[in-house]
Enzyme design. Structure first.
Site, PDB file in Angstrom:
ATOM      1  N   HIS A  56      27.488 -20.858   6.091  1.00 31.00           N
ATOM      2  CA  HIS A  56      27.947 -19.582   6.659  1.00 31.00           C
ATOM      3  C   HIS A  56      26.998 -19.085   7.734  1.00 31.00           C
ATOM      4  O   HIS A  56      25.918 -19.640   7.947  1.00 31.00           O
ATOM      5  CB  HIS A  56      28.125 -18.525   5.557  1.00 31.00           C
ATOM      6  CG  HIS A  56      26.911 -18.224   4.748  1.00 31.00           C
ATOM      7  ND1 HIS A  56      25.814 -17.549   5.245  1.00 31.00           N
ATOM      8  CD2 HIS A  56      26.625 -18.478   3.447  1.00 31.00           C
ATOM      9  CE1 HIS A  56      24.919 -17.400   4.294  1.00 31.00           C
ATOM     10  NE2 HIS A  56      25.374 -17.970   3.190  1.00 31.00           N
ATOM     11  N   CYS A  98      22.601 -21.347   0.070  1.00 33.31           N
ATOM     12  CA  CYS A  98      23.573 -21.787   1.078  1.00 33.31           C
ATOM     13  C   CYS A  98      22.855 -22.312   2.320  1.00 33.31           C
ATOM     14  O   CYS A  98      21.646 -22.224   2.451  1.00 33.31           O
ATOM     15  CB  CYS A  98      24.481 -20.622   1.468  1.00 33.31           C
ATOM     16  SG  CYS A  98      25.538 -20.055   0.129  1.00 33.31           S
TER      17      CYS A  98
END
Length: 185
Positions: free
Chosen positions: A140, A160
């Protein structure tokens, strides 16, 4: 108007400082085939040691984006909440806009291989009894107006992979659901 030696010295220091700041070497995307479309099936390789996400297609290397992760040691994910980015073979299972990070592409973590590593580590006592494996690992963008985190290698995620927002927009457009993602150290 004449400037004193002190004024000239201060002006020189300010100019040098501004030049140094303006000459900052921001981490840039590197393309092998600029202005060219991906050819065939794309694949993603995330190299944690080099802080890079590279895209490959049927012709080979296409582009490399600078990225950051979670915990600073760059170790393999052990349990939920350790802020480490997992290592292994994954695929993108969904893509969507995200309120905080612009765009997000969710990975299929945990895979059967991740479960096997988790169970083995837990059996060896490397994982506390009350810790689960976790989920929700994705690729992301950064927080709004926080792209400098990528330039300065500031690992801030909960495990992430994070790119600059505009670069995540590019990636989001070119990478389809189902794309294979390898994450390695």
């Amino acid at each position: 108007m004449q400037l004193s030696r002190v004024s000239v010295s201060l002006l020189a220091l300010c100019t040098v400082g501004l030049l140094s700041f303006s000459g900052h070497n921001y981490r840039k995307v590197r393309f092998n085939r600029l202005n060219s479309e991906l050819n065939g099936t794309p694949r993603i390789l995330v190299d944690k040691t080099d802080y890079e996400l590279s895209i490959f297609d049927d012709e080979g290397w296409y582009a490399t984006y600078p990225v950051v992760f979670g915990e600073k040691t760059l170790g393999d994910k052990m349990w939920e909440g350790d802020r480490k980015t997992p290592e292994g073979e994954y695929k993108i299972v969904s893509k969507r806009p995200h309120d905080k990070w612009g765009k997000i592409m969710l990975l299929d973590y945990p895979t059967p291989a991740d479960w096997a590593k988790y169970k083995e580590r837990k059996a060896k006592g490397l994982i506390p009894k009350n810790k689960g494996i976790g989920n929700g690992i994705a690729i992301h963008g950064t927080w709004m107006r926080d792209d400098m985190a990528v330039d300065y290698f500031q690992n801030w995620t909960n495990g992430c992979v994070s790119l600059k927002r505009s670069e995540m927009d590019e990636l989001f457009e070119m990478i389809p659901i189902g794309t294979k993602v390898t994450i390695r150290k």
